[in-house]
Design a protein around this motif. Structure first.
Motif, PDB file in Angstrom:
ATOM      1  N   GLN A  89     -19.827  30.373  26.725  1.00 26.97           N
ATOM      2  CA  GLN A  89     -20.158  29.355  25.734  1.00 26.97           C
ATOM      3  C   GLN A  89     -19.141  29.339  24.595  1.00 26.97           C
ATOM      4  O   GLN A  89     -18.747  28.262  24.132  1.00 26.97           O
ATOM      5  CB  GLN A  89     -21.577  29.569  25.205  1.00 26.97           C
ATOM      6  N   VAL A  90     -18.704  30.513  24.158  1.00 21.81           N
ATOM      7  CA  VAL A  90     -17.684  30.575  23.103  1.00 21.81           C
ATOM      8  C   VAL A  90     -16.389  29.961  23.608  1.00 21.81           C
ATOM      9  O   VAL A  90     -15.689  29.266  22.871  1.00 21.81           O
ATOM     10  CB  VAL A  90     -17.477  32.026  22.605  1.00 21.81           C
ATOM     11  N   SER A  91     -16.073  30.176  24.868  1.00 21.99           N
ATOM     12  CA  SER A  91     -14.873  29.581  25.468  1.00 21.99           C
ATOM     13  C   SER A  91     -14.933  28.056  25.411  1.00 21.99           C
ATOM     14  O   SER A  91     -13.957  27.403  25.063  1.00 21.99           O
ATOM     15  CB  SER A  91     -14.775  30.034  26.918  1.00 21.99           C
ATOM     16  N   VAL A  92     -16.077  27.499  25.729  1.00 23.58           N
ATOM     17  CA  VAL A  92     -16.257  26.048  25.690  1.00 23.58           C
ATOM     18  C   VAL A  92     -16.190  25.555  24.248  1.00 23.58           C
ATOM     19  O   VAL A  92     -15.527  24.567  23.948  1.00 23.58           O
ATOM     20  CB  VAL A  92     -17.602  25.636  26.341  1.00 23.58           C
ATOM     21  N   ILE A  93     -16.857  26.257  23.351  1.00 20.77           N
ATOM     22  CA  ILE A  93     -16.886  25.870  21.940  1.00 20.77           C
ATOM     23  C   ILE A  93     -15.495  25.922  21.338  1.00 20.77           C
ATOM     24  O   ILE A  93     -15.122  25.053  20.547  1.00 20.77           O
ATOM     25  CB  ILE A  93     -17.860  26.774  21.155  1.00 20.77           C
TER      26      ILE A  93
END
Length: 120
Positions: A89-93
């Motif tokens: 999720q952090v990668s996407v964000i």
């Protein structure tokens, strides 16, 4: 390189780095050495290679710690799953625009999930 340019890391990544074992410079060096970014460093070769060694040592220690905690059952499959999902999720964000007020909410969720995961 005293500080990285603002566009290298999002605010969320910067906050995560502050809570990690690594400095921004060490993360930048790791990314450069893994050919994930094309950063230029304005430090001497000697300082750069000292930072490379420190980064490598920390990364190795992190991996040994991960193996140790997994093998002793301190980190369960569910814990690993939570950490993996957070990472994704952090990668996407990171690759999207996030409003500053949302950054606080995101960091709060990350902190709460890690607090539960790392509870002793």
């Amino acid at each position: 390189m005293s500080n990285l340019p603002d566009d290298n890391f999002s605010n969320i990544i910067r906050q995560i780095i502050k809570k990690s074992l690594f400095t921004e410079r060490q993360i930048a060096i790791i990314l450069k050495r893994r050919n994930l970014v094309d950063s230029q460093f304005t430090i001497s070769k000697g300082a750069f290679y000292r930072q490379v060694t420190q980064s490598k040592d920390k990364l190795t220690a992190l991996c040994y710690s991960w193996i140790l905690l997994r093998s002793l059952g301190v980190l369960s499959d569910d814990d690993i799953d939570v950490i993996n999902r957070l990472s994704e999720q952090v990668s996407v964000i990171q690759s999207s625009d996030v409003f500053p007020e949302r950054e606080e909410q995101i960091m709060s969720v990350i902190q709460e999930l890690l607090k539960r995961t790392c509870n002793l």
